[in-house]
Scaffold this motif. Structure first.
Motif, PDB file in Angstrom:
ATOM      1  N   GLU A   1     -14.058  11.097  11.681  1.00  0.00           N
ATOM      2  CA  GLU A   1     -15.365  10.277  12.689  1.00  0.00           C
ATOM      3  C   GLU A   1     -16.132   9.773  11.572  1.00  0.00           C
ATOM      4  N   THR A   2     -16.047  10.416  10.082  1.00  0.00           N
ATOM      5  CA  THR A   2     -17.028   9.722   9.006  1.00  0.00           C
ATOM      6  C   THR A   2     -16.363   9.556   7.709  1.00  0.00           C
ATOM      7  N   ALA A   3     -15.710   9.597   7.273  1.00  0.00           N
ATOM      8  CA  ALA A   3     -14.000   8.789   6.622  1.00  0.00           C
ATOM      9  C   ALA A   3     -13.277   8.385   6.595  1.00  0.00           C
ATOM     10  N   ARG A   4     -12.518   6.925   5.727  1.00  0.00           N
ATOM     11  CA  ARG A   4     -10.830   6.859   6.096  1.00  0.00           C
ATOM     12  C   ARG A   4     -10.311   6.531   4.942  1.00  0.00           C
ATOM     13  N   ALA A   5      -9.279   6.469   4.310  1.00  0.00           N
ATOM     14  CA  ALA A   5      -8.297   6.224   3.506  1.00  0.00           C
ATOM     15  C   ALA A   5      -8.973   4.637   3.334  1.00  0.00           C
ATOM     16  N   ILE A   6      -8.455   3.748   1.983  1.00  0.00           N
ATOM     17  CA  ILE A   6      -8.388   2.993   1.287  1.00  0.00           C
ATOM     18  C   ILE A   6      -7.490   1.961   1.289  1.00  0.00           C
ATOM     19  N   PRO A   7      -6.787   0.998   0.840  1.00  0.00           N
ATOM     20  CA  PRO A   7      -5.799   1.524  -0.120  1.00  0.00           C
ATOM     21  C   PRO A   7      -5.782   1.110  -1.506  1.00  0.00           C
ATOM     22  N   ARG A   8      -5.039   2.217  -1.976  1.00  0.00           N
ATOM     23  CA  ARG A   8      -5.524   2.604  -3.502  1.00  0.00           C
ATOM     24  C   ARG A   8      -4.313   1.704  -4.404  1.00  0.00           C
TER      25      ARG A   8
ATOM     26  N   THR B   1       1.008  -1.099   0.031  1.00  0.00           N
ATOM     27  CA  THR B   1      -0.222  -0.152  -0.169  1.00  0.00           C
ATOM     28  C   THR B   1       0.623   1.633   0.004  1.00  0.00           C
ATOM     29  N   GLU B   2       0.332   2.179  -0.847  1.00  0.00           N
ATOM     30  CA  GLU B   2       0.962   3.515  -0.470  1.00  0.00           C
ATOM     31  C   GLU B   2      -0.896   4.683  -0.346  1.00  0.00           C
ATOM     32  N   GLY B   3       0.482   5.825   0.694  1.00  0.00           N
ATOM     33  CA  GLY B   3      -0.969   7.382   0.453  1.00  0.00           C
ATOM     34  C   GLY B   3      -0.238   7.000   2.092  1.00  0.00           C
ATOM     35  N   ASP B   4      -1.624   7.826   2.251  1.00  0.00           N
ATOM     36  CA  ASP B   4      -1.716   8.914   3.558  1.00  0.00           C
ATOM     37  C   ASP B   4      -2.898   7.993   4.487  1.00  0.00           C
TER      38      ASP B   4
END
Length: 155
Positions: free
Chosen positions: A71-78, A63-66
């Protein structure tokens, strides 16, 4: 003609400097693990599920990225790449396409042990970059496979 699009996920699994490809019986192509994203899945979850079902391996996704979150959103693996694949073309018109999320992953073993109802282990081969360049595979499979091997080797 209306074009139907499905979300899919592909995962180039790399072990010991090689990536695994299998003979896809319906398409007549050599491809890495992958398939459709199920309704309750995210693309990276589908990629890992397909890899485990098709190979028996439990790869680790690169994975890469920050890790951005609230509270309502999160990053997912790009995905490493997003590809648009024409699946069905009739009289020059595209009727079906796949929006393919392409991931790279590392595996600790080359021991292929497919799940039930999957292609047998004999359908799989491991390809180093020179093998990919010499193989009868689509140009995108060659390019992405070589890039996956290089990326896993650097990671």
């Amino acid at each position: 003609m209306e074009t139907t699009r499905h979300f899919t996920a592909t995962i180039y699994v790399v072990a010991d400097g090689a990536t695994a490809l299998h003979d896809h019986p319906r398409l007549g192509l050599r491809l890495p693990p992958g398939g459709h994203v199920d309704r309750a899945e995210l693309p990276h979850e589908a990629a890992l599920r397909e890899a485990t079902e098709e190979t028996g391996l439990e790869p680790t996704l690169l994975t890469e990225g920050d890790d951005v979150r609230s509270e309502t959103a999160r990053a997912i693996p790009r995905p490493r790449h997003l590809m648009l694949a024409d699946v069905n073309v009739c009289d020059g018109e595209v009727g079906h396409q796949h929006v393919d999320h392409v991931y790279y992953a590392r595996a600790d073993s080359r021991a292929i042990d497919p799940g039930p109802d999957e292609e047998p282990a004999a359908a799989w081969d491991w390809y180093i970059p020179d093998d990919l360049r010499a193989a009868d595979v689509d140009p995108d499979v060659e390019e992405l496979g070589v890039e996956a091997i290089r990326t896993v080797g650097e990671g």
